[in-house]
Design a protein around this motif. Sequence first.
Motif, PDB file in Angstrom:
ATOM      1  N   HIS A  62      28.870  46.439  35.683  1.00  0.00           N
ATOM      2  CA  HIS A  62      28.326  47.374  36.666  1.00  0.00           C
ATOM      3  C   HIS A  62      29.417  48.382  37.017  1.00  0.00           C
ATOM      4  O   HIS A  62      30.608  48.073  36.954  1.00  0.00           O
TER       5      HIS A  62
ATOM      6  N   ALA B 196      31.042  51.045  39.948  1.00  0.00           N
ATOM      7  CA  ALA B 196      31.125  51.269  41.396  1.00  0.00           C
ATOM      8  C   ALA B 196      32.299  52.219  41.649  1.00  0.00           C
ATOM      9  O   ALA B 196      33.101  52.486  40.753  1.00  0.00           O
TER      10      ALA B 196
ATOM     11  N   ARG C  40      37.213  49.200  49.442  1.00  0.00           N
ATOM     12  CA  ARG C  40      35.913  49.783  49.764  1.00  0.00           C
ATOM     13  C   ARG C  40      35.652  49.579  51.257  1.00  0.00           C
ATOM     14  O   ARG C  40      36.228  48.669  51.864  1.00  0.00           O
TER      15      ARG C  40
ATOM     16  N   GLN D  47      30.129  42.157  38.731  1.00  0.00           N
ATOM     17  CA  GLN D  47      29.252  41.782  39.842  1.00  0.00           C
ATOM     18  C   GLN D  47      28.719  43.059  40.468  1.00  0.00           C
ATOM     19  O   GLN D  47      29.436  44.063  40.537  1.00  0.00           O
ATOM     20  N   ASP D  48      27.477  43.026  40.922  1.00  0.00           N
ATOM     21  CA  ASP D  48      26.941  44.228  41.549  1.00  0.00           C
ATOM     22  C   ASP D  48      27.462  44.410  42.965  1.00  0.00           C
ATOM     23  O   ASP D  48      27.356  45.490  43.536  1.00  0.00           O
ATOM     24  N   ARG D  49      28.066  43.349  43.543  1.00  0.00           N
ATOM     25  CA  ARG D  49      28.680  43.464  44.871  1.00  0.00           C
ATOM     26  C   ARG D  49      29.755  42.394  45.001  1.00  0.00           C
ATOM     27  O   ARG D  49      29.681  41.351  44.346  1.00  0.00           O
TER      28      ARG D  49
ATOM     29  N   GLU E 119      31.949  39.246  46.447  1.00  0.00           N
ATOM     30  CA  GLU E 119      31.656  37.986  47.115  1.00  0.00           C
ATOM     31  C   GLU E 119      32.874  37.577  47.924  1.00  0.00           C
ATOM     32  O   GLU E 119      34.002  37.698  47.453  1.00  0.00           O
TER      33      GLU E 119
ATOM     34  N   TYR F 256      36.011  41.101  44.563  1.00  0.00           N
ATOM     35  CA  TYR F 256      35.470  40.799  43.240  1.00  0.00           C
ATOM     36  C   TYR F 256      36.197  39.591  42.665  1.00  0.00           C
ATOM     37  O   TYR F 256      37.427  39.468  42.775  1.00  0.00           O
TER      38      TYR F 256
END
Length: 454
Positions: A197, A199, A221, A290-292, A294, A298
């Motif tokens: 992914h 970002a 972020r 990963q899309d977000r 955790e 990451y």
Amino acid sequence: MLPFDLPVDVALARPVTDFPSGGGLSLEPKWDGWRALLRTGPDSRVFSRHGTDLTRAMADVAHTARRLPEAVYDGELLAVTDDGTVSFTLLQTSAGKGPKPGAGFSVVFVAFDLLATGNDTTDLRGQAYRERRERMLALLDGAPAGIRPTPATGDDHGALAWVGSLGGAIEGVVAKPLGRPDLPRYGSAWTKWRRRHTADAVITGITAAANPNQQAAVLSRPDPDGRLRAVGVSLPLTPELRRELAPQLHPAADDQLAELPGTVGGLPGSPPVSYLPVVPEIVVEILVDQDRPEFGCYRHRPQIVRVRAGPHTELLRPCAPRIWKAGPSPPSPATTASAAARSGRPSPTSCPTRPPSRRTPRLPVTLDMPGKVADFLRSTELDPAERDALDQGVTIRRGQGYTLRVSAVPAVHLGLLARCQSLDGGPGAPAVPAQRKARREYENLVSTLALTGP
């Protein structure tokens, strides 16, 4: 009796960017869990891939393993919810004696290799993977639901259909040559492919490294409050990226190192990551699996794809001042580049757009927690920072026992100490002398920390 003692070094899969295809391969799910070795039989044990004994932490899996014949399996620990999805976050909370009643999930072991059997004391690691898998499937036929074999296929389309299923628990595909023996590290020629992914992230630091080829960027972020928080440490910067970034990075503080927990760098259990801070004004596009994030970061190190041009005000917010070190006004980029060239250190890179705090922050402190204290805390309700500190701990063997080397800010150490107060005993609950002694050893270590908040 087994032909070798545990733990042992395990086979690793080399990351690849192209989907693995071709004949002679077993294509299997790349699970989002904890790699583990499982010894089944009366003396069941669970070990991490790094050799940490997880038998107590995963007591429910170990209990189920006693019902099977003696053998050694390589596989993955997964937290499976009542609706069948898999959650890595829940797995992180299961340390202790497994999920508590009513937790809504259970921990299962998904086996993908058989390394030894006890009935004939056979070391299977020298056999071809095809033969090892056939024997594994035969042994696990009719096994309890908590221990299951991983699926496998030779069909590319079928393997791709797995990716992203079960709540995102299958993050990619592992390819294993069917004719290869089991060899430590990358000797078995396994490869792993992950769906990636993209970002955006802000560069807030450059890691300290003697070799420029090992320099990486601290990536941040905004958190829900809009403040920048570190979410990962990139893979090493390419020479092209270093040349592009060097004139654009501006130091945010004096030439002092700051630190991040090892887990932020995708290195659970590792020492803190040292870096030099910079002003958060450079936005980069990153590639992640990963899309977000955790637990705020990451799990695997992102790859920087390119530097983003133009303003990105939605990302360039002030970040928490706790990582700042006191010092004079930042030097000019030219002065910094000159000093870096003389010292061989990277140019500083840091965090907020406002001036740094002049108070020295409380950085992580490493203490050796007695094993009996660590065992108790793993079965106790902890807040995320405390649980994270334990999960990152490095086990140090000491005779028949162990200590857990925990890196955390002093406030977390104090919180952990408070939570094990009951080891001193109380009304109706007499203390166990060994546990009380262990707690007081930890208390003596924590009491040396002077808490002067930022």
